[in-house]
Design a protein around this motif. Structure first.
Motif, PDB file in Angstrom:
ATOM      1  N   ARG A 109       0.805  -1.216   0.000  1.00 30.64           N
ATOM      2  CA  ARG A 109       0.000   0.000   0.000  1.00 30.64           C
ATOM      3  C   ARG A 109       0.846   1.278   0.000  1.00 30.64           C
ATOM      4  NH1 ARG A 109      -2.379   1.111   6.062  1.00 30.64           N
ATOM      5  NH2 ARG A 109      -0.372   0.988   7.165  1.00 30.64           N
ATOM      6  N   GLU A 110       2.103   1.208   0.513  1.00 34.55           N
ATOM      7  CA  GLU A 110       2.946   2.405   0.565  1.00 34.55           C
ATOM      8  C   GLU A 110       3.202   2.982  -0.826  1.00 34.55           C
ATOM      9  OE1 GLU A 110       3.970  -0.055   4.185  1.00 34.55           O
ATOM     10  OE2 GLU A 110       3.555  -0.398   2.050  1.00 34.55           O
ATOM     11  N   ILE A 111       3.200   2.129  -1.833  1.00 39.14           N
ATOM     12  CA  ILE A 111       3.476   2.598  -3.190  1.00 39.14           C
ATOM     13  C   ILE A 111       2.395   3.562  -3.660  1.00 39.14           C
ATOM     14  CG2 ILE A 111       3.654   1.815  -5.596  1.00 39.14           C
ATOM     15  CD1 ILE A 111       5.048  -0.677  -4.538  1.00 39.14           C
ATOM     16  N   ARG A 112       1.177   3.413  -3.139  1.00 41.40           N
ATOM     17  CA  ARG A 112       0.079   4.302  -3.540  1.00 41.40           C
ATOM     18  C   ARG A 112       0.399   5.758  -3.221  1.00 41.40           C
ATOM     19  NH1 ARG A 112      -2.683   7.136  -5.566  1.00 41.40           N
ATOM     20  NH2 ARG A 112      -4.929   7.129  -5.922  1.00 41.40           N
ATOM     21  N   CYS A 113       1.264   5.996  -2.227  1.00 36.53           N
ATOM     22  CA  CYS A 113       1.593   7.362  -1.813  1.00 36.53           C
ATOM     23  C   CYS A 113       2.862   7.891  -2.469  1.00 36.53           C
ATOM     24  CB  CYS A 113       1.742   7.420  -0.287  1.00 36.53           C
ATOM     25  SG  CYS A 113       0.266   6.925   0.622  1.00 36.53           S
ATOM     26  N   TRP A 114       3.536   7.091  -3.276  1.00 38.68           N
ATOM     27  CA  TRP A 114       4.747   7.564  -3.929  1.00 38.68           C
ATOM     28  C   TRP A 114       4.413   8.644  -4.955  1.00 38.68           C
ATOM     29  CZ3 TRP A 114       8.143   2.700  -5.340  1.00 38.68           C
ATOM     30  CH2 TRP A 114       8.496   2.049  -4.160  1.00 38.68           C
ATOM     31  N   PRO A 115       5.224   9.669  -5.077  1.00 36.75           N
ATOM     32  CA  PRO A 115       4.973  10.703  -6.099  1.00 36.75           C
ATOM     33  C   PRO A 115       4.988  10.095  -7.498  1.00 36.75           C
ATOM     34  CG  PRO A 115       6.630  11.436  -4.524  1.00 36.75           C
ATOM     35  CD  PRO A 115       6.399   9.990  -4.242  1.00 36.75           C
ATOM     36  N   LEU A 116       4.021  10.440  -8.301  1.00 41.44           N
ATOM     37  CA  LEU A 116       3.883  10.020  -9.704  1.00 41.44           C
ATOM     38  C   LEU A 116       3.664   8.528  -9.850  1.00 41.44           C
ATOM     39  CD1 LEU A 116       3.847  10.789 -12.695  1.00 41.44           C
ATOM     40  CD2 LEU A 116       6.340  10.465 -12.734  1.00 41.44           C
ATOM     41  N   LEU A 117       4.627   7.717  -9.367  1.00 40.86           N
ATOM     42  CA  LEU A 117       4.514   6.280  -9.558  1.00 40.86           C
ATOM     43  C   LEU A 117       3.273   5.707  -8.897  1.00 40.86           C
ATOM     44  CD1 LEU A 117       5.750   3.711 -10.688  1.00 40.86           C
ATOM     45  CD2 LEU A 117       7.085   3.499  -8.575  1.00 40.86           C
ATOM     46  N   GLY A 118       2.926   6.208  -7.712  1.00 39.91           N
ATOM     47  CA  GLY A 118       1.750   5.705  -7.028  1.00 39.91           C
ATOM     48  C   GLY A 118       0.470   5.963  -7.802  1.00 39.91           C
ATOM     49  N   SER A 119       0.343   7.169  -8.335  1.00 42.40           N
ATOM     50  CA  SER A 119      -0.845   7.503  -9.123  1.00 42.40           C
ATOM     51  C   SER A 119      -0.911   6.685 -10.405  1.00 42.40           C
ATOM     52  CB  SER A 119      -0.849   8.997  -9.458  1.00 42.40           C
ATOM     53  OG  SER A 119      -0.901   9.772  -8.275  1.00 42.40           O
ATOM     54  N   LEU A 120       0.236   6.502 -11.055  1.00 42.12           N
ATOM     55  CA  LEU A 120       0.262   5.722 -12.290  1.00 42.12           C
ATOM     56  C   LEU A 120      -0.057   4.258 -12.020  1.00 42.12           C
ATOM     57  CD1 LEU A 120       3.411   7.276 -14.003  1.00 42.12           C
ATOM     58  CD2 LEU A 120       1.022   7.616 -14.636  1.00 42.12           C
ATOM     59  N   ALA A 121       0.450   3.733 -10.908  1.00 40.95           N
ATOM     60  CA  ALA A 121       0.143   2.349 -10.552  1.00 40.95           C
ATOM     61  C   ALA A 121      -1.348   2.181 -10.300  1.00 40.95           C
ATOM     62  CB  ALA A 121       0.949   1.931  -9.327  1.00 40.95           C
ATOM     63  N   ALA A 122      -1.953   3.148  -9.631  1.00 41.96           N
ATOM     64  CA  ALA A 122      -3.395   3.093  -9.377  1.00 41.96           C
ATOM     65  C   ALA A 122      -4.179   3.139 -10.685  1.00 41.96           C
ATOM     66  CB  ALA A 122      -3.802   4.242  -8.465  1.00 41.96           C
ATOM     67  N   LEU A 123      -3.761   3.999 -11.612  1.00 45.92           N
ATOM     68  CA  LEU A 123      -4.428   4.073 -12.916  1.00 45.92           C
ATOM     69  C   LEU A 123      -4.313   2.762 -13.676  1.00 45.92           C
ATOM     70  CD1 LEU A 123      -3.431   7.648 -14.138  1.00 45.92           C
ATOM     71  CD2 LEU A 123      -5.733   6.846 -13.593  1.00 45.92           C
ATOM     72  N   GLY A 124      -3.206   2.055 -13.451  1.00 46.69           N
ATOM     73  CA  GLY A 124      -3.000   0.776 -14.124  1.00 46.69           C
ATOM     74  C   GLY A 124      -3.746  -0.380 -13.486  1.00 46.69           C
ATOM     75  N   GLY A 125      -4.547  -0.128 -12.460  1.00 49.68           N
ATOM     76  CA  GLY A 125      -5.349  -1.179 -11.847  1.00 49.68           C
ATOM     77  C   GLY A 125      -4.650  -1.965 -10.764  1.00 49.68           C
ATOM     78  N   THR A 126      -3.535  -1.464 -10.240  1.00 50.40           N
ATOM     79  CA  THR A 126      -2.811  -2.165  -9.186  1.00 50.40           C
ATOM     80  C   THR A 126      -3.682  -2.354  -7.949  1.00 50.40           C
ATOM     81  OG1 THR A 126      -0.686  -1.296  -9.961  1.00 50.40           O
ATOM     82  CG2 THR A 126      -0.781  -2.066  -7.688  1.00 50.40           C
TER      83      THR A 126
END
Length: 309
Positions: A118-135
């Motif tokens: 879940r920590e990756i969701r808060c990473w700058p840029l990468l977290g948002s992109l991962a969420a958009l990718g359905g992670t």
């Protein structure tokens, strides 16, 4: 780090060494630039790709993911051991975990929703992109959050999604027997009555990479283990000449008739890595029973080093 998280004995100094031919610094630097540029291009295109239909989105994902290893100078060979699943049902893809290269390799043949901490969701840029990718983001640090994580994965599988997970829970160098497959994620497959698809990933140098079967020792250059910095791993990969990734898509495992998640995890682990060798017990596994003895720190708790769970 909590005591129940999986660990691996692999270290950069002991495992991540390349003993074959090497590229000169200039060609290696060009490969590094091209690979990083392709990764950034793919990340930038995620919002636009999300607007496409499922079919075109999968095709584009596969093409991009196939190009990433090649851009870093790694050849890829894929072997299909069984037909693809019939469309419409959920599928849990489980693979052994050696390197950051595993992620595009799996996406190039079986694109799906990755499971990440879940920590990756808060990473700058990468977290948002991962969420958009359905992670699918899960809480790895609290044992009490495990049932919710299982429900999240089961819900995705019931919807017909393909979910990709590395059930060893940590990277292993590929030179030993590998880690145990943690059983919790297999409970999600049982609850959703989804098919389990094992995938075996191996890396070899040119001297040990035949067309049919990879032989010889694993290529240490690709191992991304312990406290290895990502920059060091990237440079090691592009400097190593003749690397080949072998991806074996193994026969699907139906969950019907399996005697619980532990039996299903053992069967998938045997298909990918062979039977698990007996180990000393010490720490508890995901259900509280004795598991592997900790011998090294868990890289999955290092947010700057991994985008998977």
């Amino acid at each position: 780090m909590t005591g129940w998280l999986p660990v691996a004995p692999c270290t950069p100094d002991g495992c991540a060494r390349h003993t074959g031919a090497v590229r000169a610094p200039l060609p290696a630097a060009l490969l590094l630039l091209s690979g990083c540029a392709l990764v950034l291009l793919g990340a930038a295109c995620v919002p636009l790709v999300r607007l496409l239909g499922a079919g075109p989105r999968r095709r584009l994902t596969r093409r991009w993911a196939r190009a990433v290893p090649h851009a870093f100078g790694v050849r890829v060979r894929v072997r299909l051991h069984a037909p693809d699943r019939a469309p419409g049902g959920g599928e849990l893809v489980v693979a052994n975990h050696i390197s950051w290269l595993d992620i595009p390799l799996v996406a190039s043949v079986l694109p799906g929703r990755m499971v990440a901490k879940r920590e990756i969701r808060c990473w700058p840029l990468l977290g948002s992109l991962a969420a958009l990718g359905g992670t699918l983001f899960i809480d790895r640090d609290r044992l009490r959050a495990l049932p919710a994580a299982v429900r999240t994965i089961a819900t995705a599988l019931r919807s017909g999604s393909r979910v990709v997970v590395f059930p060893e829970g940590s990277t292993w160098c590929g030179r030993g027997g590998g880690g145990a497959f943690r059983p919790a994620v297999f409970q999600a497959a049982i609850d959703a009555r989804a098919t389990v698809r094992p995938v075996r990933i191996t890396y070899r140098t040119a001297a040990h990479s035949r067309a049919e079967h990879p032989t010889g020792p694993a290529a240490g250059a690709v191992a991304f283990v312990g406290a290895d910095p990502l920059a060091a791993s990237l440079w090691r990969v592009v400097r190593a000449a003749g690397l080949t990734a072998h991806v074996d898509l193994l026969a699907p495992i139906p969950v019907d008739g399996e005697d619980g998640r532990r039996a299903l995890a053992r069967r998938a682990r045997t298909a990918v890595l062979g039977p698990e060798e007996p180990r000393r017990t010490g720490l508890s596994d995901l259900s509280g029973r004795p598991g592997q003895t900790a011998v090294a720190s868990d890289r999955a708790n290092r947010p700057a080093e991994s985008v998977h769970h």
